[in-house]
Design a protein around this motif. Structure first.
Motif, PDB file in Angstrom:
ATOM      1  N   LYS A   1     -12.609  11.341 -38.862  1.00 19.47           N
ATOM      2  CA  LYS A   1     -13.178  12.774 -38.732  1.00 19.47           C
ATOM      3  C   LYS A   1     -12.485  13.198 -37.069  1.00 19.47           C
ATOM      4  O   LYS A   1     -12.453  14.400 -36.894  1.00 19.47           O
ATOM      5  CB  LYS A   1     -14.460  12.648 -38.466  1.00 19.47           C
ATOM      6  N   ALA A   2     -12.535  12.174 -36.205  1.00 21.49           N
ATOM      7  CA  ALA A   2     -12.214  12.257 -34.885  1.00 21.49           C
ATOM      8  C   ALA A   2     -10.642  12.825 -34.831  1.00 21.49           C
ATOM      9  O   ALA A   2     -10.098  13.909 -34.362  1.00 21.49           O
ATOM     10  CB  ALA A   2     -12.251  11.169 -33.979  1.00 21.49           C
ATOM     11  N   ARG A   3      -9.550  12.096 -35.686  1.00 24.61           N
ATOM     12  CA  ARG A   3      -8.482  12.320 -35.964  1.00 24.61           C
ATOM     13  C   ARG A   3      -8.039  13.910 -36.644  1.00 24.61           C
ATOM     14  O   ARG A   3      -7.406  14.455 -36.043  1.00 24.61           O
ATOM     15  CB  ARG A   3      -7.801  11.417 -36.604  1.00 24.61           C
ATOM     16  N   LYS A   4      -8.842  13.978 -37.540  1.00 25.47           N
ATOM     17  CA  LYS A   4      -8.807  15.442 -38.282  1.00 25.47           C
ATOM     18  C   LYS A   4      -9.186  16.472 -37.314  1.00 25.47           C
ATOM     19  O   LYS A   4      -8.477  17.521 -37.408  1.00 25.47           O
ATOM     20  CB  LYS A   4      -9.756  15.296 -39.558  1.00 25.47           C
ATOM     21  N   ALA A   5     -10.327  16.544 -36.690  1.00 27.80           N
ATOM     22  CA  ALA A   5     -10.629  17.342 -35.705  1.00 27.80           C
ATOM     23  C   ALA A   5      -9.714  17.453 -34.641  1.00 27.80           C
ATOM     24  O   ALA A   5      -9.441  18.761 -34.291  1.00 27.80           O
ATOM     25  CB  ALA A   5     -12.173  17.063 -34.994  1.00 27.80           C
ATOM     26  N   ARG A   6      -9.071  16.668 -34.281  1.00 28.48           N
ATOM     27  CA  ARG A   6      -8.229  16.782 -33.002  1.00 28.48           C
ATOM     28  C   ARG A   6      -6.916  17.427 -33.784  1.00 28.48           C
ATOM     29  O   ARG A   6      -6.327  18.276 -33.084  1.00 28.48           O
ATOM     30  CB  ARG A   6      -7.506  15.559 -32.441  1.00 28.48           C
ATOM     31  N   ASP A   7      -6.506  17.088 -34.623  1.00 29.08           N
ATOM     32  CA  ASP A   7      -5.206  17.725 -35.615  1.00 29.08           C
ATOM     33  C   ASP A   7      -5.437  19.221 -35.863  1.00 29.08           C
ATOM     34  O   ASP A   7      -4.896  20.063 -35.577  1.00 29.08           O
ATOM     35  CB  ASP A   7      -4.995  16.930 -36.838  1.00 29.08           C
ATOM     36  N   LEU A   8      -6.847  19.522 -35.994  1.00 27.17           N
ATOM     37  CA  LEU A   8      -7.039  20.688 -36.492  1.00 27.17           C
ATOM     38  C   LEU A   8      -7.237  21.765 -35.107  1.00 27.17           C
ATOM     39  O   LEU A   8      -6.978  22.814 -35.412  1.00 27.17           O
ATOM     40  CB  LEU A   8      -8.610  21.058 -37.134  1.00 27.17           C
ATOM     41  N   ALA A   9      -7.638  21.184 -34.274  1.00 25.14           N
ATOM     42  CA  ALA A   9      -7.560  21.916 -32.814  1.00 25.14           C
ATOM     43  C   ALA A   9      -6.192  22.254 -32.703  1.00 25.14           C
ATOM     44  O   ALA A   9      -5.848  23.368 -32.185  1.00 25.14           O
ATOM     45  CB  ALA A   9      -8.318  21.182 -31.801  1.00 25.14           C
ATOM     46  N   VAL A  10      -5.331  21.208 -32.712  1.00 28.39           N
ATOM     47  CA  VAL A  10      -3.666  21.635 -32.337  1.00 28.39           C
ATOM     48  C   VAL A  10      -3.203  22.841 -33.257  1.00 28.39           C
ATOM     49  O   VAL A  10      -2.604  23.394 -32.805  1.00 28.39           O
ATOM     50  CB  VAL A  10      -3.003  20.055 -32.459  1.00 28.39           C
ATOM     51  N   ARG A  11      -3.556  22.456 -34.581  1.00 30.58           N
ATOM     52  CA  ARG A  11      -2.932  23.627 -35.217  1.00 30.58           C
ATOM     53  C   ARG A  11      -3.627  24.902 -35.304  1.00 30.58           C
ATOM     54  O   ARG A  11      -2.873  25.818 -35.176  1.00 30.58           O
ATOM     55  CB  ARG A  11      -3.376  23.388 -36.905  1.00 30.58           C
ATOM     56  N   ARG A  12      -4.942  25.078 -34.754  1.00 22.45           N
ATOM     57  CA  ARG A  12      -5.456  26.436 -34.470  1.00 22.45           C
ATOM     58  C   ARG A  12      -4.803  27.017 -33.153  1.00 22.45           C
ATOM     59  O   ARG A  12      -4.536  28.125 -33.102  1.00 22.45           O
ATOM     60  CB  ARG A  12      -6.809  26.209 -34.219  1.00 22.45           C
ATOM     61  N   ALA A  13      -4.518  26.086 -32.202  1.00 24.84           N
ATOM     62  CA  ALA A  13      -3.884  26.650 -30.866  1.00 24.84           C
ATOM     63  C   ALA A  13      -2.553  26.861 -31.334  1.00 24.84           C
ATOM     64  O   ALA A  13      -1.960  27.941 -30.861  1.00 24.84           O
ATOM     65  CB  ALA A  13      -3.750  25.341 -29.956  1.00 24.84           C
ATOM     66  N   GLN A  14      -1.737  26.352 -32.172  1.00 25.54           N
ATOM     67  CA  GLN A  14      -0.328  26.790 -32.308  1.00 25.54           C
ATOM     68  C   GLN A  14      -0.510  28.174 -33.219  1.00 25.54           C
ATOM     69  O   GLN A  14       0.205  29.043 -33.020  1.00 25.54           O
ATOM     70  CB  GLN A  14       0.382  25.835 -33.381  1.00 25.54           C
ATOM     71  N   ALA A  15      -1.530  28.318 -34.058  1.00 30.71           N
ATOM     72  CA  ALA A  15      -1.696  29.516 -34.877  1.00 30.71           C
ATOM     73  C   ALA A  15      -1.941  30.587 -34.036  1.00 30.71           C
ATOM     74  O   ALA A  15      -1.346  31.692 -34.034  1.00 30.71           O
ATOM     75  CB  ALA A  15      -2.666  29.108 -35.848  1.00 30.71           C
ATOM     76  N   ASP A  16      -2.860  30.398 -32.985  1.00 31.47           N
ATOM     77  CA  ASP A  16      -3.142  31.502 -32.077  1.00 31.47           C
ATOM     78  C   ASP A  16      -1.819  31.651 -31.169  1.00 31.47           C
ATOM     79  O   ASP A  16      -1.614  33.034 -30.907  1.00 31.47           O
ATOM     80  CB  ASP A  16      -4.188  31.035 -31.069  1.00 31.47           C
ATOM     81  N   GLU A  17      -1.069  30.763 -30.627  1.00 30.25           N
ATOM     82  CA  GLU A  17       0.249  31.222 -29.945  1.00 30.25           C
ATOM     83  C   GLU A  17       1.064  31.987 -30.869  1.00 30.25           C
ATOM     84  O   GLU A  17       1.741  32.829 -30.303  1.00 30.25           O
ATOM     85  CB  GLU A  17       0.506  29.862 -29.616  1.00 30.25           C
ATOM     86  N   ASN A  18       1.342  31.526 -32.179  1.00 31.39           N
ATOM     87  CA  ASN A  18       2.040  32.187 -33.089  1.00 31.39           C
ATOM     88  C   ASN A  18       1.665  33.816 -33.150  1.00 31.39           C
ATOM     89  O   ASN A  18       2.328  34.626 -33.412  1.00 31.39           O
ATOM     90  CB  ASN A  18       2.381  31.532 -34.264  1.00 31.39           C
ATOM     91  N   ALA A  19       0.395  33.849 -33.420  1.00 31.77           N
ATOM     92  CA  ALA A  19      -0.038  35.354 -33.516  1.00 31.77           C
ATOM     93  C   ALA A  19       0.295  36.253 -32.360  1.00 31.77           C
ATOM     94  O   ALA A  19       0.400  37.330 -32.704  1.00 31.77           O
ATOM     95  CB  ALA A  19      -1.734  35.083 -33.478  1.00 31.77           C
ATOM     96  N   LEU A  20       0.072  35.645 -31.277  1.00 31.53           N
ATOM     97  CA  LEU A  20       0.316  36.275 -30.000  1.00 31.53           C
ATOM     98  C   LEU A  20       1.826  36.602 -29.856  1.00 31.53           C
ATOM     99  O   LEU A  20       2.265  37.666 -29.491  1.00 31.53           O
ATOM    100  CB  LEU A  20      -0.100  35.463 -28.618  1.00 31.53           C
ATOM    101  N   ARG A  21       2.734  35.682 -30.192  1.00 32.26           N
ATOM    102  CA  ARG A  21       4.131  35.882 -30.120  1.00 32.26           C
ATOM    103  C   ARG A  21       4.686  36.912 -31.191  1.00 32.26           C
ATOM    104  O   ARG A  21       5.592  37.700 -30.853  1.00 32.26           O
ATOM    105  CB  ARG A  21       4.853  34.511 -30.191  1.00 32.26           C
ATOM    106  N   PHE A  22       4.165  36.582 -32.492  1.00 32.50           N
ATOM    107  CA  PHE A  22       4.953  37.192 -33.684  1.00 32.50           C
ATOM    108  C   PHE A  22       3.973  38.467 -34.360  1.00 32.50           C
ATOM    109  O   PHE A  22       4.644  39.243 -35.036  1.00 32.50           O
ATOM    110  CB  PHE A  22       5.274  36.439 -34.693  1.00 32.50           C
ATOM    111  N   GLY A  23       2.826  38.188 -33.907  1.00 29.84           N
ATOM    112  CA  GLY A  23       1.951  39.587 -34.520  1.00 29.84           C
ATOM    113  C   GLY A  23       2.076  40.734 -33.943  1.00 29.84           C
ATOM    114  O   GLY A  23       2.459  41.053 -32.834  1.00 29.84           O
TER     115      GLY A  23
END
Length: 58
Positions: free
Chosen positions: A9-31
Motif C-alpha cells: 500500500k505504501a508503494r502504491k500510494a507513492r506511485d500514485l502521488a508521482v503519477r498525479r504530480a506528472q499529470a498536473d505538470e502535463n495539464a499546465l504544460r499542454f492544457g
C-alpha cells in the motif's frame, strides 16, 4: 511499538502521488482553457470558410 505498515500500500500510494504530480505538470504544460479551444475552433472554421469561398466551380 509502532504500527506495522503494508509495504504494498505504501508503494502504491507513492506511485500514485508521482503519477498525479506528472499529470498536473502535463495539464499546465499542454492544457488549454475553454476560451482558447473555442477561439481556435472559430479560427479554423473561418479559415475553412474563406478557403471554400475562393474555390473555383467545375
Amino acid at each position: 511499538m509502532s504500527q506495522p505498515i503494508n509495504l504494498n500500500k505504501a508503494r502504491k500510494a507513492r506511485d500514485l502521488a508521482v503519477r498525479r504530480a506528472q499529470a498536473d505538470e502535463n495539464a499546465l504544460r499542454f492544457g488549454r482553457s475553454k476560451a482558447e479551444k473555442e477561439a481556435a475552433r472559430k479560427s479554423a472554421a473561418q479559415a475553412k470558410a474563406t478557403l471554400d469561398a475562393h474555390k473555383r466551380e467545375t
